[in-house]
Design a protein around this motif. Structure first.
Motif, short mmCIF file in Angstrom:
data_model
loop_
_atom_site.label_atom_id
_atom_site.label_comp_id
_atom_site.label_asym_id
_atom_site.label_seq_id
_atom_site.Cartn_x
_atom_site.Cartn_y
_atom_site.Cartn_z
N UNK A 115 0.88 -1.49 -0.06
CA UNK A 115 -0.10 -0.02 -0.22
C UNK A 115 1.01 1.08 -0.12
N UNK A 116 1.59 1.43 0.97
CA UNK A 116 2.53 2.49 0.33
C UNK A 116 3.64 2.40 0.42
N UNK A 117 4.01 1.84 -0.87
CA UNK A 117 4.49 1.99 -2.45
C UNK A 117 4.03 1.73 -3.42
N UNK A 118 2.33 2.34 -3.15
CA UNK A 118 1.83 2.91 -4.65
C UNK A 118 1.00 1.21 -5.26
N UNK A 119 1.11 -0.41 -4.74
CA UNK A 119 0.91 -1.02 -5.73
C UNK A 119 -0.17 -1.86 -4.79
N UNK A 120 -1.03 -0.94 -5.21
CA UNK A 120 -2.34 -1.41 -4.08
C UNK A 120 -3.33 -2.93 -4.81
N UNK A 121 -3.18 -3.28 -5.97
CA UNK A 121 -3.91 -4.48 -6.33
C UNK A 121 -2.89 -5.40 -5.48
N UNK A 122 -1.72 -5.51 -5.03
CA UNK A 122 -1.44 -6.40 -4.34
C UNK A 122 -2.08 -6.23 -3.25
N UNK A 123 -1.35 -4.71 -2.23
CA UNK A 123 -1.99 -4.76 -0.68
C UNK A 123 -3.39 -5.74 -1.23
N UNK A 124 -4.30 -4.65 -1.83
CA UNK A 124 -5.69 -4.88 -1.65
C UNK A 124 -5.88 -6.61 -1.81
N UNK A 125 -5.30 -7.83 -2.47
CA UNK A 125 -5.14 -8.86 -2.49
C UNK A 125 -4.61 -9.59 -0.92
N UNK A 126 -3.47 -9.47 -0.95
CA UNK A 126 -3.49 -9.25 0.61
C UNK A 126 -4.15 -9.01 2.26
N UNK A 127 -4.55 -7.95 1.59
CA UNK A 127 -5.25 -7.65 2.64
C UNK A 127 -6.89 -8.86 2.98
N UNK A 128 -7.05 -8.92 1.40
CA UNK A 128 -8.27 -9.74 1.70
C UNK A 128 -8.25 -11.23 2.26
N UNK A 129 -6.44 -11.74 1.79
CA UNK A 129 -6.21 -13.30 1.97
C UNK A 129 -6.77 -12.60 3.64
N UNK A 130 -5.51 -11.40 4.40
CA UNK A 130 -4.94 -12.22 5.39
C UNK A 130 -6.50 -11.60 6.37
N UNK A 131 -7.82 -10.76 6.04
CA UNK A 131 -8.61 -11.14 6.41
C UNK A 131 -9.29 -12.48 7.20
N UNK A 132 -9.24 -13.04 5.83
CA UNK A 132 -10.12 -14.64 5.85
C UNK A 132 -9.38 -15.18 7.42
N UNK A 133 -8.21 -15.22 7.59
CA UNK A 133 -7.05 -16.16 8.28
C UNK A 133 -7.18 -14.93 9.77
N UNK A 134 -7.59 -13.23 10.56
CA UNK A 134 -7.56 -13.04 11.58
C UNK A 134 -9.85 -12.49 12.04
#
Length: 84
Positions: free
Chosen positions: A41-60
């Motif tokens: 996200x901080x690097x501006x790679x929003x699509x990568x960030x979005x994918x990982x946030x969603x995957x993180x939400x599945x675990x937390x």
């Protein structure tokens, strides 16, 4: 650590390695994904960030963690929509 040194790519790799080493430990894996997503996200790679946030939400499952992820996902989706 790498983030503080201005090395987001190394930080992302570090957190993803944690995720792959401990996939069955949902809390650790989820937090690692969110940290990697934060760096994307901080690097501006929003699509990568979005994918990982969603995957993180599945675990937390924590309420605060879910609230944080939901906020980030909405921010990213709006930014991507504004670009198009």
């Amino acid at each position: 650590m790498y983030t503080d040194l201005g090395k987001p790519e190394e930080s992302i790799n570090h957190y993803l390695k944690i995720y792959y080493l401990f996939p069955d430990q949902k809390d650790i894996a989820g937090k690692a994904l969110v940290k990697a997503a934060d760096n994307y996200y901080r690097s501006g790679r929003l699509k990568n960030a979005l994918t990982l946030y969603k995957k993180g939400a599945e675990n937390l499952k924590g309420e605060e963690e879910q609230k944080y992820i939901k906020k980030r996902v909405l921010e990213i989706e709006n930014k991507i929509k504004d670009r198009n």
